[in-house]
Design a protein around this motif. Structure first.
Motif, short mmCIF file in Angstrom:
data_model
loop_
_atom_site.label_atom_id
_atom_site.label_comp_id
_atom_site.label_asym_id
_atom_site.label_seq_id
_atom_site.Cartn_x
_atom_site.Cartn_y
_atom_site.Cartn_z
N GLY A 12 0.86 -1.19 0.00
CA GLY A 12 0.00 0.00 0.00
C GLY A 12 0.89 1.22 0.00
N ALA A 13 0.92 1.90 -1.14
CA ALA A 13 1.80 3.08 -1.28
C ALA A 13 0.99 4.37 -1.19
N LYS A 15 -1.21 7.15 1.44
CA LYS A 15 -0.72 8.20 2.35
C LYS A 15 0.05 7.61 3.53
N VAL A 16 -0.51 6.58 4.16
CA VAL A 16 0.18 6.00 5.32
C VAL A 16 1.45 5.26 4.85
N ASP A 36 2.09 -1.61 -4.49
CA ASP A 36 0.69 -1.16 -4.48
C ASP A 36 -0.01 -1.79 -5.68
N ILE A 37 -1.31 -1.98 -5.55
CA ILE A 37 -2.07 -2.52 -6.69
C ILE A 37 -1.97 -1.54 -7.86
N LEU A 41 1.71 4.18 -9.03
CA LEU A 41 1.77 4.97 -7.80
C LEU A 41 3.02 4.58 -6.99
N PHE A 83 -8.97 0.70 1.83
CA PHE A 83 -9.68 1.98 1.78
C PHE A 83 -9.58 2.68 3.13
N ARG A 85 -10.94 5.73 5.87
CA ARG A 85 -12.23 6.33 6.23
C ARG A 85 -12.42 7.67 5.54
N SER A 104 -6.78 -11.10 -0.43
CA SER A 104 -6.02 -11.32 -1.68
C SER A 104 -4.50 -11.21 -1.42
N VAL A 121 -2.23 -2.46 9.51
CA VAL A 121 -2.61 -1.06 9.72
C VAL A 121 -4.01 -0.80 9.15
N THR A 122 -4.40 -1.62 8.20
CA THR A 122 -5.68 -1.45 7.52
C THR A 122 -6.85 -1.58 8.52
N ASN A 123 -7.81 -0.70 8.38
CA ASN A 123 -8.98 -0.69 9.27
C ASN A 123 -10.15 -1.50 8.72
N SER A 226 -8.22 10.34 5.83
CA SER A 226 -7.77 10.04 7.19
C SER A 226 -6.30 10.41 7.43
N1 APR Z 1 -2.94 -4.46 -2.96
C1 APR Z 1 -2.06 -3.46 -2.78
N2 APR Z 1 -2.44 -2.19 -2.57
C2 APR Z 1 -3.74 -1.92 -2.55
C3 APR Z 1 -4.73 -2.93 -2.73
C4 APR Z 1 -4.27 -4.25 -2.95
N3 APR Z 1 -5.12 -5.27 -3.14
N4 APR Z 1 -5.94 -2.34 -2.66
C5 APR Z 1 -5.74 -1.03 -2.42
N5 APR Z 1 -4.42 -0.78 -2.36
C6 APR Z 1 -3.75 0.51 -2.17
C7 APR Z 1 -4.42 1.65 -2.90
O1 APR Z 1 -4.09 1.65 -4.28
C8 APR Z 1 -3.86 2.85 -2.15
O2 APR Z 1 -2.70 3.38 -2.77
O3 APR Z 1 -3.79 0.89 -0.80
C9 APR Z 1 -3.48 2.29 -0.77
C10 APR Z 1 -4.21 2.95 0.37
O4 APR Z 1 -3.78 4.26 0.44
P1 APR Z 1 -4.77 5.48 0.80
O5 APR Z 1 -6.02 5.36 0.02
O6 APR Z 1 -3.97 6.72 0.71
O7 APR Z 1 -5.15 5.16 2.33
P2 APR Z 1 -4.27 5.46 3.64
O8 APR Z 1 -4.69 6.76 4.20
O9 APR Z 1 -2.84 5.21 3.37
O10 APR Z 1 -4.86 4.34 4.63
C11 APR Z 1 -4.59 2.97 4.40
O11 APR Z 1 -4.63 2.41 6.73
O12 APR Z 1 -5.11 3.75 8.55
C12 APR Z 1 -5.61 2.79 7.68
O13 APR Z 1 -7.99 3.29 7.56
C13 APR Z 1 -6.77 3.32 6.86
O14 APR Z 1 -7.43 1.20 5.97
C14 APR Z 1 -6.74 2.40 5.67
C15 APR Z 1 -5.25 2.13 5.49
#
Ligand code: APR
Length: 310
Positions: A12-13, A15-16, A36-37, A41, A83, A85, A104, A121-123, A226
């Motif tokens: 997941g690249a 914000k976090v 990241d998917i 990005l 995703f 919040r 997945s 970290v994902t919610n 978030s």
């Molecule tokens: N595989 C890899 N990356 C993925 C996948 C996947 N199957 N599905 C989504 N992503 C990536 C998205 O493309 C996106 O770049 O995860 C990233 C999430 O980044 P942001 O939308 O910026 O979310 P972020 O604020 O980083 O939060 C990520 O952490 O704190 C928790 O609630 C928050 O669940 C959320 C997660």
């Protein structure tokens, strides 16, 4: 785990994930692999980060990955994919969508990095930490969710602001679920060793505990997405504790098997973090009311666990 060769995969690249990548690589804590998917990005963020390292004349190493085979043999995997919040959403609202994403990813991690420590970290955090534990079938020592470090940090910030002292003098602790039923442990929170209750009225303490519970939502109301600076800072602290084998006590969401009289649920409790991951679960002596609130928190996580349908 040799300090210089630690391989850290960040899935997941967004914000976090990207902010964490920056913290890790600027500190040279390990070699970072960002995936990241959305492959573009990850690539774009890594190229930008490399340029920033060159500009600052820093030595860290960071790579973008297009496939899980490239994160083979990672020592630590941080799961930030999913995703976040948005305004008006609870963390629980993300469950079904983020469950699918985690579902997945885990088999690929298992295939390429079967020995990795996984930080979720994902919610919704506690529910998905439980899900990762059940899917991955690895020892519970190696699976943890990032929750309490963030919530405790937020509590510290609010106390420092309220009392008007340095944040460095505050020791705050928040247990339980990462959500509205989190449990700011006032009895164990101190200002330079002095219990909070000696310095603040009950009314002010209640206002602070209410504020910490809604801090995430407050930030979303301004950003329309978030938080990520404090979440990435919290993950960074956990990574440091593990990689440097610090044996540091921090709050993390872990699988409980009888500790705190709770079984088969993940919840934020104090743990000792070191090279082997969760090296110990520390059981604090809670009073009747604290136990009741922790049970309530666990019940809410269990509601989410039931929705996982596993
Ligand atoms: N595989 C890899 N990356 C993925 C996948 C996947 N199957 N599905 C989504 N992503 C990536 C998205 O493309 C996106 O770049 O995860 C990233 C999430 O980044 P942001 O939308 O910026 O979310 P972020 O604020 O980083 O939060 C990520 O952490 O704190 C928790 O609630 C928050 O669940 C959320 C997660």
């Amino acid at each position: 785990m040799e300090k210089k060769k630690v391989k850290i995969a960040i899935i997941g690249a967004g914000k976090v994930g990207a902010t964490l990548a920056m913290r890790v690589v600027e500190d040279n804590l390990g070699e970072v692999f960002l995936l990241d998917i959305n492959k573009d990005l990850a690539q774009g963020k890594v190229l930008d980060l490399r340029d920033s390292l060159a500009t600052l004349n820093y030595g860290g190493k960071i790579n973008y990955c297009k496939d899980y085979s490239e994160v083979e043999d990672s020592d630590i995997v941080v799961l930030t994919a999913g995703f976040p919040r948005q305004a008006g959403m609870s963390r629980e609202d993300l469950l079904i969508k983020n469950k699918e994403i985690i579902q997945s990813i885990i088999p690929r991690i298992k295939k390429y990095s079967p020995k990795a420590i996984i930080i979720v970290v994902t919610n919704p955090l506690d529910v998905l930490t439980y899900f990762v534990y059940k899917l991955s079938k690895v020892s519970r020592q190696r699976i943890m969710g990032m929750s309490g470090v963030l919530d405790s940090g937020r509590f510290s910030a609010l106390i420092a602001e309220e009392v008007g002292v340095s944040r460095q003098n505050i020791q705050a602790m928040v247990l339980g679920m990462h959500g509205d039923l989190m449990l700011p442990l006032v009895r164990y929170s101190t200002i330079y060793g002095v219990p909070l209750r000696q310095l603040l009225s009950q009314k002010r303490i209640e206002e602070l505990t209410k504020k910490v519970r809604s801090r995430g939502a407050e930030i979303i109301s301004y950003l329309a997405s978030s938080a990520y600076y404090a979440p990435s800072a919290a993950i960074f602290l956990m990574l440091k504790a593990i990689i440097n084998d610090e044996k540091r006590v921090l709050v993390a969401s872990v699988y409980l098997d009888g500790e705190y009289n709770l079984k088969d649920v993940c919840l934020g409790v104090p743990v000792k973090l070191g090279r082997d991951g969760v090296e110990e679960i520390i059981e604090l002596k809670l009073n009747k009311e604290e136990k009741r609130l922790l049970q309530k928190s666990a019940e809410k996580v269990r509601d989410g666990i039931r929705k996982l349908n596993i």
